[in-house]
Design an enzyme around this catalytic site. Structure first.
Site, PDB file in Angstrom:
ATOM      1  N   LYS A  19       0.839  -1.202   0.000  1.00  0.00           N
ATOM      2  CA  LYS A  19       0.000   0.000   0.000  1.00  0.00           C
ATOM      3  C   LYS A  19       0.879   1.260   0.000  1.00  0.00           C
ATOM      4  CE  LYS A  19      -3.929   1.552   2.864  1.00  0.00           C
ATOM      5  NZ  LYS A  19      -3.981   2.837   2.288  1.00  0.00           N
ATOM      6  N   GLY A  20       0.305   2.365  -0.403  1.00  0.00           N
ATOM      7  CA  GLY A  20       1.055   3.628  -0.428  1.00  0.00           C
ATOM      8  C   GLY A  20       1.579   4.015   0.955  1.00  0.00           C
ATOM      9  N   GLY A  23       6.361   2.028   3.495  1.00  0.00           N
ATOM     10  CA  GLY A  23       7.802   1.848   3.678  1.00  0.00           C
ATOM     11  C   GLY A  23       8.469   0.964   2.616  1.00  0.00           C
ATOM     12  N   LYS A  24       7.836   0.815   1.462  1.00  0.00           N
ATOM     13  CA  LYS A  24       8.393  -0.041   0.397  1.00  0.00           C
ATOM     14  C   LYS A  24       9.783   0.428  -0.040  1.00  0.00           C
ATOM     15  CE  LYS A  24       4.911   1.057  -2.247  1.00  0.00           C
ATOM     16  NZ  LYS A  24       4.094   1.785  -1.262  1.00  0.00           N
ATOM     17  N   THR A  25       9.863   1.737  -0.357  1.00  0.00           N
ATOM     18  CA  THR A  25      11.130   2.259  -0.884  1.00  0.00           C
ATOM     19  C   THR A  25      12.232   2.147   0.164  1.00  0.00           C
ATOM     20  OG1 THR A  25       9.916   3.760  -2.306  1.00  0.00           O
ATOM     21  CG2 THR A  25      12.218   4.303  -1.910  1.00  0.00           C
ATOM     22  N   ASP A  47       8.756   3.091  -9.883  1.00  0.00           N
ATOM     23  CA  ASP A  47       7.754   4.052  -9.422  1.00  0.00           C
ATOM     24  C   ASP A  47       7.921   5.370 -10.182  1.00  0.00           C
ATOM     25  OD1 ASP A  47       6.117   5.777  -8.091  1.00  0.00           O
ATOM     26  OD2 ASP A  47       6.898   5.335  -6.090  1.00  0.00           O
ATOM     27  N   GLU A 225      -2.150  -1.955  10.535  1.00  0.00           N
ATOM     28  CA  GLU A 225      -3.413  -1.217  10.456  1.00  0.00           C
ATOM     29  C   GLU A 225      -4.331  -1.994   9.530  1.00  0.00           C
ATOM     30  OE1 GLU A 225      -2.807   2.860   9.282  1.00  0.00           O
ATOM     31  OE2 GLU A 225      -1.357   3.195  10.891  1.00  0.00           O
TER      32      GLU A 225
END
Ligand SMILES: Nc1ncnc2c1ncn2[C@@H]1O[C@H](COP(=O)(O)OP(=O)(O)OP(=O)(O)O)[C@@H](O)[C@H]1O
Ligand SMILES: [Mg+2]
Length: 312
Positions: A19-20, A23-25, A47, A225
């Site tokens: 999800k946006g 913490g992916k990057t 991205d 969450e």
């Protein structure tokens, strides 16, 4: 528990998604930094927001750039748009030929057709750039950072979309070929056929890399969450449809401190979601990452995250 299995010799491509804003990057770069201690590593962003530059505090862009202060780590931010424009420029005559010979289009129709995008092709061209980099074999590990879920899924489904387009184009060509053969007795393959064949090969190469669980792994990043967990659940189901393997999940932003009432409340609230994650994703190894007091920006902050991911 730290990330596992990434040192397997066969494992080449590790994709981070979720999800946006979860913490992916940060996780993708920190993971790449950890791998770079042992392996020549390339971190790739697909991205359009180009957040690798922001996270590293170094301008990267659509070319290979050595990452400052990190030995053995190179980065690139792939632009799907540029990759597609490059493809169109290189194959303009083949595309025009394809539309010209396969349809009843006039020049104006062809012009319009050329200005339209081919479904999935921008993303396929991103992937083609990645596959070409992997096949050049200049690095041992390739870590891919993706944009939030919807975009990542478009990227992963792009080979299927493009394959459908190729089939449709091939059918039109088949009619043209039949016509030529009926009139002149023989048909010689032309550059439009070669282009379609090469596109088909690219789609196959991508699909076979993505579907190879030894060579490719997807690591979802999630936070404790409900909305993020639901989105991760949907993402994992889609990945199964694409036959992409996930073995572990990063649960980021976990509150560990008891210092204030706010921290305790947050921690209590997260507890039920941490439980939900372990219940829902039983097959996945869960890597817990605490919420840091500061944002994760720049090499020294990323180093701290790397230490958590690899338990150093
Ligand atoms: N464990 C953490 N503790 C504190 N801050 C964090 C943590 N993980 C990420 N952040 C911060 O959260 C913000 C979002 O992180 P990041 O850019 O890595 O997420 P993303 O999932 O890649 O976002 P996007 O969906 O926009 O690409 C950044 O400001 C980052 O510094
Ligand atoms: Mg990002």
């Amino acid at each position: 528990m730290p990330l596992t299995g990434l040192e397997s010799e066969d494992l080449k491509m590790i994709i981070f998604g979720g999800k946006g804003g979860v913490g992916k990057t940060s996780c993708a770069i920190a993971c790449a930094m950890g791998l770079a201690e042992k392996y020549k590593t390339l971190v790739i962003s697909t991205d359009p927001a180009h957040s690798i530059s922001d996270s590293l505090g170094q301008e990267i862009g659509f070319r290979l750039q050595k990452v400052n202060q990190v030995l053995n780590l190179t980065a690139i931010e792939i632009s799907a748009e540029k990759a597609f424009q490059q493809f169109k420029k290189e194959h303009e005559s083949e595309l025009i030929k394809l539309f010209d010979t396969s349809t009843n289009f006039d020049d104006e129709d062809i012009k319009q057709m050329m200005s339209l995008t081919i479904p999935g092709i921008d993303e396929v061209m991103s992937f083609k750039t990645i596959i070409d980099l992997i096949e050049e074999n200049n690095y041992e590990k390739y870590v891919v950072d993706t944009a939030p879920t919807g975009h990542a899924l478009r990227l992963l489904s792009s080979p299927v979309l493009l394959d459908e387009w190729i089939k449709m184009a091939a059918k039109m060509r088949w009619k043209y070929r039949y016509m030529i053969e009926s009139f002149s007795g023989e048909y010689k393959e032309d550059e439009a056929d070669v282009m379609l064949l090469n596109l088909k090969k690219t789609v196959k190469r991508i699909a076979s890399l993505l579907g190879n669980s030894q060579k490719c792994e997807f690591i979802p990043v999630c936070i404790p969450e409900d909305m993020a967990i639901m989105e991760t659940d949907r993402l994992l189901k889609e990945l199964q449809n694409f036959k992409i393997t996930s073995r572990q999940l990063i649960l980021n932003n976990v509150m560990e401190s008891d210092e204030s009432g706010f921290c305790r409340q947050r921690k209590a609230c997260q507890l039920k979601y941490i439980q939900k994650v372990t219940d829902l994703f039983q097959k996945l190894h869960v890597v817990i990452v605490p919420v840091f007091p500061d944002e994760i920006k720049g090499i020294s902050a990323l180093e701290k995250l790397k230490e958590v991911l690899f338990l150093r």
